[in-house]
Scaffold this motif. Structure first.
Motif, PDB file in Angstrom:
ATOM      1  N   THR A  79       0.914  -1.190  -0.142  1.00  0.00           N
ATOM      2  CA  THR A  79      -0.056  -0.134   0.033  1.00  0.00           C
ATOM      3  C   THR A  79       0.858   1.171  -0.028  1.00  0.00           C
ATOM      4  O   THR A  79       0.630   2.180  -0.719  1.00  0.00           O
ATOM      5  CB  THR A  79      -0.867  -0.055   1.293  1.00  0.00           C
ATOM      6  OG1 THR A  79      -1.557  -1.028   1.291  1.00  0.00           O
ATOM      7  CG2 THR A  79      -1.983   1.204   1.140  1.00  0.00           C
ATOM      8  N   ARG A  80       1.644   1.192   0.699  1.00  0.00           N
ATOM      9  CA  ARG A  80       2.732   2.302   0.694  1.00  0.00           C
ATOM     10  C   ARG A  80       3.628   2.478  -0.416  1.00  0.00           C
ATOM     11  O   ARG A  80       3.827   3.788  -0.860  1.00  0.00           O
ATOM     12  CB  ARG A  80       3.801   2.141   1.938  1.00  0.00           C
ATOM     13  CG  ARG A  80       3.272   2.620   3.335  1.00  0.00           C
ATOM     14  CD  ARG A  80       4.243   2.130   4.234  1.00  0.00           C
ATOM     15  NE  ARG A  80       3.767   2.781   5.685  1.00  0.00           N
ATOM     16  CZ  ARG A  80       2.877   2.440   6.626  1.00  0.00           C
ATOM     17  NH1 ARG A  80       2.163   1.249   6.400  1.00  0.00           N
ATOM     18  NH2 ARG A  80       2.739   2.804   7.612  1.00  0.00           N
ATOM     19  N   ALA A  81       3.887   1.433  -1.023  1.00  0.00           N
ATOM     20  CA  ALA A  81       4.584   1.604  -2.464  1.00  0.00           C
ATOM     21  C   ALA A  81       3.704   1.872  -3.688  1.00  0.00           C
ATOM     22  O   ALA A  81       4.241   2.563  -4.582  1.00  0.00           O
ATOM     23  CB  ALA A  81       5.331  -0.212  -2.473  1.00  0.00           C
ATOM     24  N   ILE A  82       2.554   1.355  -3.752  1.00  0.00           N
ATOM     25  CA  ILE A  82       2.067   1.723  -4.868  1.00  0.00           C
ATOM     26  C   ILE A  82       0.625   2.329  -4.841  1.00  0.00           C
ATOM     27  O   ILE A  82      -0.264   2.501  -5.876  1.00  0.00           O
ATOM     28  CB  ILE A  82       1.710   0.363  -5.761  1.00  0.00           C
ATOM     29  CG1 ILE A  82       0.752  -0.815  -5.016  1.00  0.00           C
ATOM     30  CG2 ILE A  82       2.965  -0.321  -6.062  1.00  0.00           C
ATOM     31  CD1 ILE A  82       0.385  -1.973  -5.889  1.00  0.00           C
ATOM     32  N   GLY A  83       0.227   2.620  -3.630  1.00  0.00           N
ATOM     33  CA  GLY A  83      -1.029   3.321  -3.321  1.00  0.00           C
ATOM     34  C   GLY A  83      -2.085   2.231  -2.831  1.00  0.00           C
ATOM     35  O   GLY A  83      -2.197   1.126  -3.382  1.00  0.00           O
TER      36      GLY A  83
END
Lengths: 262, 259
Positions: free
Chosen positions: B149-153
């Motif tokens: 989630t932090r990496a790709i939203g």
């Protein structure tokens, strides 16, 4: 290799594959069996040891007439999007991903998705009596199986638009003039010319051919900056092959190189 | 030290170490024993002054295709809690040296989570990333829901986690999950090259910079900025700062001491 009902595959010469769509009575139109078998065969060919070039052609008088409309029951509700996703698109993807050159030997009608199939090959050799039709618009559909992409990339927007919207028959000579096919040969020479072309590929360094294919495919969508980087990667790989060393050695020794695909 | 599930290679001249997951027969499934070895090996390399960057890889077919399901299929809640296998993964987070994943083939489930536990990812064109846990009745458990989630939203992570759909290397690059995508023949070379580049930088600055970037995931902005600033000032206690700035002014290449 598995036995096929609607395809014929042989290797007439070392390193050369010859693939015929084999529903001649229906001008090799795609039915469920043909699309399934073609998917399967292309998957096998990707890993076929020693294969260096493939010729794709049609049995009988047609190359491929696209979707077999007779095999569709009009009473049955049917999702064409799903048909592309499950039947046609995997064929186009696999054909494009084959790690060796694919030559379309267009022997007759190449219509609809059959035209797309020819366009998905790396090069096209057409018999004089062959012809192409973007038949989609005639039955209320749009170009599919990659035709929209291939037409624009091969011809530019305006010509692609004309062909895709009018759906007129394009003769082999016109196709040559447009740049849709690489060469046109007399009907009775098609097999020999296609084999001769494939034979040349069988003597060339396979890794260099495979990498060139990847490069040129990427070049249809990537930027110059991305291509400069990708050429750097591919040349690095090519430069590590035995075939490269052999190529340079043969050049220096003024002899013909023997490439082994290593 | 000999490893059962890993291959360790060192490039002392470059200050780079390469760790390969080595259970090719099961696509590098991440068993408890493999993870135990891996975490131990990484901690050892972290403590080794000759190592300034670490590359973690699998093989061409698979980086790692997930946890070892055979070890979990019949486990009870109590056993899962007692063993608490994913707690070990927190130790990877504490590795201070730059950790680069070189991914080819499958990076699924725990494999994807392991790649995301690294600081950077170099992917081969054949790489596939996914969190397919949902398809076997569970969900990511080693950081997948948080790191992805932090990496790709949110939207993209949610789709991957809820459908188990894999993404290609190119999709992963566009989404910001991986640093670069290169032909399969070169992914390891490229990762090692990146590792050498980092290893050639002043180690203390690299260490504090990595620490500060990772804090961005833990702290609110004002606290993160404060943390960053303190690390920045702290580097003025190092010889390498003096050397770096002097070399810059004298227009010559710096010589790092790691002091």
């Amino acid at each position: 290799m598995a036995a096929y009902e609607t395809l014929r595959y042989e290797e007439p010469e070392p390193g050369v594959g010859w693939l015929e769509l084999n529903r001649p009575e229906q001008l090799n139109a795609f039915d469920e069996t043909l699309t399934r078998e073609l998917q399967q065969l292309l998957r096998d060919l990707e890993r076929q040891e020693g294969l260096r070039a493939l010729v794709l052609t049609g049995a009988g008088r047609g190359f491929c007439a696209g979707q077999d409309l007779k095999s569709i029951d009009p009473a049955q509700e049917r999702s064409l999007g799903r048909s592309l996703e499950e039947r046609y698109n995997p064929i186009i993807r696999r054909l494009r991903a084959l790690p060796f050159p694919v030559i379309a030997a267009v022997n007759g009608a190449a219509a609809g998705a059959g035209m797309s199939l020819a366009l998905a090959c790396d090069v096209r050799l057409a018999a004089e009596s062959a012809f192409f039709v973007q038949a989609f618009v005639r039955i209320g559909l749009v170009p599919d199986s990659g035709s929209s992409f291939f037409l624009v990339h091969l011809l530019g927007y305006a010509r692609a638009f004309e062909i895709a919207t009018l759906g007129e028959r394009i003769s082999a000579q016109e196709a040559l003039h447009l740049g849709l096919v690489n060469r046109v040969v007399p009907d009775d020479r098609l097999r020999e010319e296609a084999l001769a072309w494939a034979r040349r590929y069988a003597t060339l360094p396979p890794r260099a051919l495979a990498l060139t294919k990847r490069l040129l495919q990427k070049a249809t969508w990537a930027s110059l900056e991305e291509m400069l980087q990708y050429e750097q990667y591919c040349q690095e790989i090519a430069g590590r092959t035995e075939d490269y060393r052999e190529g340079v050695a043969a050049f220096r020794e003024k002899r013909a190189p023997v490439f082994k695909g290593r | 030290m000999a490893y059962r599930f890993l291959l360790l290679e060192r490039f002392p001249d470059d200050g780079v170490a390469l760790v390969r997951l080595n259970r090719p027969e099961v696509l590098n499934a991440l068993s408890l024993e493999l993870m135990e070895e891996l975490v131990g090996a990484l901690e050892e390399l972290d403590a080794d002054p000759g190592v300034r960057a670490i590359v973690l890889t699998g093989n061409e077919r698979a980086f790692a295709a997930g946890a070892d399901i055979t070890q979990m299929a019949d486990a009870s809640v109590v056993r899962m809690v007692l063993v608490d296998q994913f707690q070990k993964w927190d130790r990877i987070k504490r590795i201070r040296k730059p950790l680069i994943a070189a991914v080819s083939g499958y990076a699924l489930g725990g494999g994807c989570e392991l790649a995301m536990s690294c600081d950077m990812i170099v992917a081969s064109e054949t790489a596939r990333f996914g969190q397919p846990e949902i398809n076997i009745g569970v969900m990511p458990g080693a950081g997948g829901t948080q790191r992805l989630t932090r990496a790709i939203g949110k939207a993209r992570a949610m789709e991957m986690v809820l459908t188990g759909r894999m993404i290609t290397a190119e999709e992963a690059r566009l989404a910001g999950l991986v640093n670069r995508v290169v032909p399969v023949e070169l992914y390891l070379d490229e990762a090692l090259k990146l590792a050498r580049e980092v290893a050639a930088r002043p180690p203390l600055a690299v260490r504090l910079a990595k620490e500060a970037v990772l804090k961005a995931f833990e702290l609110p902005l004002s606290a993160g900025l404060e943390f960053e600033r303190k690390n920045f000032y702290l580097l003025f206690a190092t010889e390498d700062q003096k050397e770096g700035m002097r070399a810059f002014l004298e227009k010559r290449p710096p010589v790092w001491k790691g002091q």
